[in-house]
Write a protein that holds these residues in place. Structure first.
Motif, short mmCIF file in Angstrom:
data_model
loop_
_atom_site.label_atom_id
_atom_site.label_comp_id
_atom_site.label_asym_id
_atom_site.label_seq_id
_atom_site.Cartn_x
_atom_site.Cartn_y
_atom_site.Cartn_z
N PRO A 259 -86.08 43.44 69.42
CA PRO A 259 -84.68 43.60 69.47
C PRO A 259 -83.81 42.63 70.31
CG PRO A 259 -85.84 45.79 69.61
CD PRO A 259 -86.88 44.46 69.65
N GLU A 260 -84.65 42.13 71.29
CA GLU A 260 -84.07 41.00 72.25
C GLU A 260 -83.77 39.67 71.56
OE1 GLU A 260 -85.78 44.22 74.41
OE2 GLU A 260 -86.61 42.71 72.87
N GLU A 261 -84.52 39.43 70.57
CA GLU A 261 -84.85 38.27 69.78
C GLU A 261 -83.53 38.33 68.73
OE1 GLU A 261 -89.16 36.38 70.16
OE2 GLU A 261 -88.49 37.53 68.12
N PHE A 262 -83.32 39.71 68.41
CA PHE A 262 -82.17 40.17 67.44
C PHE A 262 -80.87 39.80 68.10
CE2 PHE A 262 -79.63 42.33 64.39
CZ PHE A 262 -80.18 41.65 63.17
N ASP A 263 -80.87 40.14 68.91
CA ASP A 263 -79.57 40.04 69.90
C ASP A 263 -79.16 38.51 70.17
OD1 ASP A 263 -79.29 42.72 70.18
OD2 ASP A 263 -80.02 42.85 72.13
N ALA A 264 -80.26 37.86 70.41
CA ALA A 264 -80.02 36.39 70.35
C ALA A 264 -79.61 35.80 69.06
CB ALA A 264 -81.48 35.51 70.99
N LEU A 265 -80.25 36.37 67.91
CA LEU A 265 -79.91 35.85 66.67
C LEU A 265 -78.42 36.16 66.65
CD1 LEU A 265 -81.17 34.56 63.96
CD2 LEU A 265 -81.08 37.00 63.15
N LYS A 266 -77.80 37.23 66.59
CA LYS A 266 -76.43 37.68 66.35
C LYS A 266 -75.54 36.75 67.43
CE LYS A 266 -77.00 42.03 67.30
NZ LYS A 266 -76.66 43.36 67.26
N ASP A 267 -76.00 36.50 68.63
CA ASP A 267 -75.16 35.64 69.24
C ASP A 267 -74.84 34.26 68.80
OD1 ASP A 267 -74.79 38.00 71.17
OD2 ASP A 267 -76.22 37.42 72.50
N ALA A 268 -76.00 33.86 68.12
CA ALA A 268 -76.07 32.58 67.40
C ALA A 268 -75.27 32.18 66.32
CB ALA A 268 -77.51 31.80 67.49
N ALA A 269 -75.28 33.29 65.63
CA ALA A 269 -74.60 33.35 64.32
C ALA A 269 -73.08 33.00 64.23
CB ALA A 269 -74.87 34.39 63.41
#
Length: 333
Positions: A259-269
């Motif tokens: 989930p932490e990596e997914f949060d980073a993915l959302k922030d990057a998109a």
């Protein structure tokens, strides 16, 4: 994603195993670990592949078509979902009309589909683009069968006749929209076609709960399909995946497992990629095994993605995520 508007919704359909199209035997839908073998081998025991082919001008579908043919020849079940907003815009402009795009309070930019746009959309998407792609796949040796979301109640859900938008810095309600949110997929129809050796080629519109054909986002349609049949979703676009820094191709995010990596993915998109990350969330929440965002213009784009290229998002990354029901405008890809 909530799937409660159709007797064969995404969560029910994913429990119906795929079948080998030649023998009728069941296929596993539990998938396998990424990198567990080449996509070029015998694939009859692996989950279906759902390929979303974008409609942007920069996306060349030729490589994807060849890969679909190779996957089908190897025994892999494949469903193709395509976009086509560029062609819709071109047609509107040829008719002397301007496409309308709006921004939601969440910062997502998408199409506002009024009644006239919906008429053009219905002509272009299922009428021309779906037919053209189906013909191309047939010529590549794939027994492709074109479907819109209306056919057999394939894609259904509530209509959103009004959407929240930002205009001149203010939140407003814009009415007259012909769009909807896909909350159910007729997975049994797809399983039936796959079992008989067909490769479904799916496009929106969807069938709304008021009995009207309406627009829906193509990425999220692919996500709903992948969830319904427990497939691996490959979202092909005009970049190599999601970048931590959108301006630096060397910052490709290749794996998202927490989930932490997914949060980073959302922030990057950013921009169009925002919808693809949202679609990844919905696909995995609905039952897809993996979502891969990859380059449509790479050599062997689907096979390379299945073998490790692109950004791979695993189900473990979205275990606690919630989708945003307010971001249901049709995207640009």
């Amino acid at each position: 994603m909530t799937h409660d508007a159709h007797p064969h919704d995404a969560r029910d359909a994913r429990q119906t195993p795929s079948r080998d199209r030649a023998s009728g035997s069941r296929l596993r839908t539990d998938g396998g670990a990424r990198g567990g073998g080449s996509a070029r081998g015998s694939d009859a025991s692996r989950p279906p592949v759902v390929v979303k082919v974008g409609g942007a001008r920069a996306v060349d579908p030729a490589g994807a078509v060849a890969d679909v043919a190779e996957l089908v020849d190897s025994g892999r079940a494949v469903v193709v979902v395509h976009g086509g907003s560029t062609a819709v815009d071109d047609t509107l402009e040829a008719l002397g009309e301007e496409p309308t795009y709006v921004e939601t309070p969440g910062g997502v930019v998408g199409r506002f589909t009024d009644e006239r746009t919906m008429e053009v959309f219905s002509m272009v998407m299922p009428g021309k683009l779906n037919t053209d792609l189906t013909v191309t796949l047939q010529n590549a040796g794939v027994d492709a069968l074109g479907l819109s979301g209306v056919d057999g109640g394939l894609l259904t859900g509530p209509r959103k006749s009004a959407v929240r938008v930002i205009e001149d810095g203010k939140k407003k309600i814009k009415r007259g929209d012909h769009s909807g949110k896909i909350t159910a997929v007729n997975g049994e129809l797809l399983e039936l076609l796959l079992a008989q050796g067909y490769t479904p080629v799916v496009t929106v519109p969807m069938l709304a709960d008021d009995g009207v054909a309406v627009n829906a986002d193509a990425d999220r349609a692919a996500a709903a399909v992948a969830g319904a049949i427990g497939g691996e979703l490959v979202v092909l676009t005009d970049v190599a995946g999601v970048y931590a820094d959108p301006d630096d191709e060397s910052t490709l995010i290749d794996s998202v497992t927490t989930p932490e990596e997914f949060d980073a993915l959302k922030d990057a998109a950013e921009g169009f990629m925002t919808k693809k990350v949202m679609a990844a969330n919905e696909a995995l929440d609905g039952g897809a095994t993996t979502v891969i965002v990859a380059d449509a213009n790479a050599d062997d784009p689907i096979l390379a993605a299945l073998d490790g290229d692109g950004t791979h998002v695993e189900a473990s990354a979205v275990a606690d995520e919630e989708t945003n029901d307010d971001e249901d405008l049709e995207a640009t890809g």
